[in-house]
Design a protein around this motif. Structure first.
Motif, PDB file in Angstrom:
ATOM      1  N   LEU A  24       0.988  -1.021   0.083  1.00 30.29           N
ATOM      2  CA  LEU A  24       0.000  -0.146  -0.032  1.00 30.29           C
ATOM      3  C   LEU A  24       0.865   1.418   0.078  1.00 30.29           C
ATOM      4  O   LEU A  24       2.033   1.286   0.641  1.00 30.29           O
ATOM      5  N   TYR A  28      -1.259   4.869   4.172  1.00 27.68           N
ATOM      6  CA  TYR A  28      -2.264   3.953   4.116  1.00 27.68           C
ATOM      7  C   TYR A  28      -2.067   2.693   5.058  1.00 27.68           C
ATOM      8  O   TYR A  28      -0.893   2.048   4.963  1.00 27.68           O
ATOM      9  N   THR A  29      -2.971   2.485   6.099  1.00 30.69           N
ATOM     10  CA  THR A  29      -2.552   1.274   6.924  1.00 30.69           C
ATOM     11  C   THR A  29      -3.520   0.372   7.081  1.00 30.69           C
ATOM     12  O   THR A  29      -4.781   0.557   6.939  1.00 30.69           O
ATOM     13  N   LEU A  30      -3.369  -1.187   7.143  1.00 30.51           N
ATOM     14  CA  LEU A  30      -4.197  -2.095   7.043  1.00 30.51           C
ATOM     15  C   LEU A  30      -5.227  -2.240   8.129  1.00 30.51           C
ATOM     16  O   LEU A  30      -6.275  -2.680   8.139  1.00 30.51           O
ATOM     17  N   ASP A  68       1.510  -2.735   4.352  1.00 27.44           N
ATOM     18  CA  ASP A  68       1.572  -1.482   4.548  1.00 27.44           C
ATOM     19  C   ASP A  68       3.090  -0.813   4.826  1.00 27.44           C
ATOM     20  O   ASP A  68       3.706  -1.548   4.822  1.00 27.44           O
ATOM     21  N   SER A  69       2.926   0.484   4.800  1.00 26.85           N
ATOM     22  CA  SER A  69       4.454   1.287   4.847  1.00 26.85           C
ATOM     23  C   SER A  69       5.070   0.990   6.152  1.00 26.85           C
ATOM     24  O   SER A  69       6.145   1.289   6.489  1.00 26.85           O
TER      25      SER A  69
END
Length: 105
Positions: A24, A28-30, A68-69
């Motif tokens: 992602l 943006y986080t899951l 995610d990052s």
């Protein structure tokens, strides 16, 4: 596959070959999204940002992992199951999944 961030605009892309990982965009986080299904697409919805549409997510045999990052990841199978669940159920499953991932690493 890495997507670029497009604030407030939906970002859609086709899946890589079966079983790969989708990263992602930054920010943006899951664990801060809603999981929804429309036809064969998985739609990740975030507060304050445009959605991410994963085209044909339900059409491939082995859904790709999502990352995610911050380094958190989620199996494609679990992402498929999260679509349609209540926000509270998703958050409970995500907390459990992230704890298990931390213990494994």
């Amino acid at each position: 596959m890495i997507a670029t961030r497009m604030d407030k605009e939906p970002h859609a892309y086709l899946l890589p070959s079966s079983g790969k990982t989708i990263c992602l965009p930054n920010g943006y986080t899951l664990n801060a999204c809603r999981y929804n299904r429309t036809d064969d697409d998985l739609i990740l919805t975030f507060n304050g940002s445009g959605p991410i549409i994963l085209r044909h997510f339900y059409a491939v045999e082995k859904a790709p992992y999502l990352r995610d990052s911050s380094g958190d990841f989620l199996s494609g199978d679990l992402a498929r199951l999260l679509a349609g669940l209540s926000v509270h159920a998703v958050h409970a499953l995500m907390r459990h999944s992230l704890r298990r991932g931390n213990q494994a690493g």
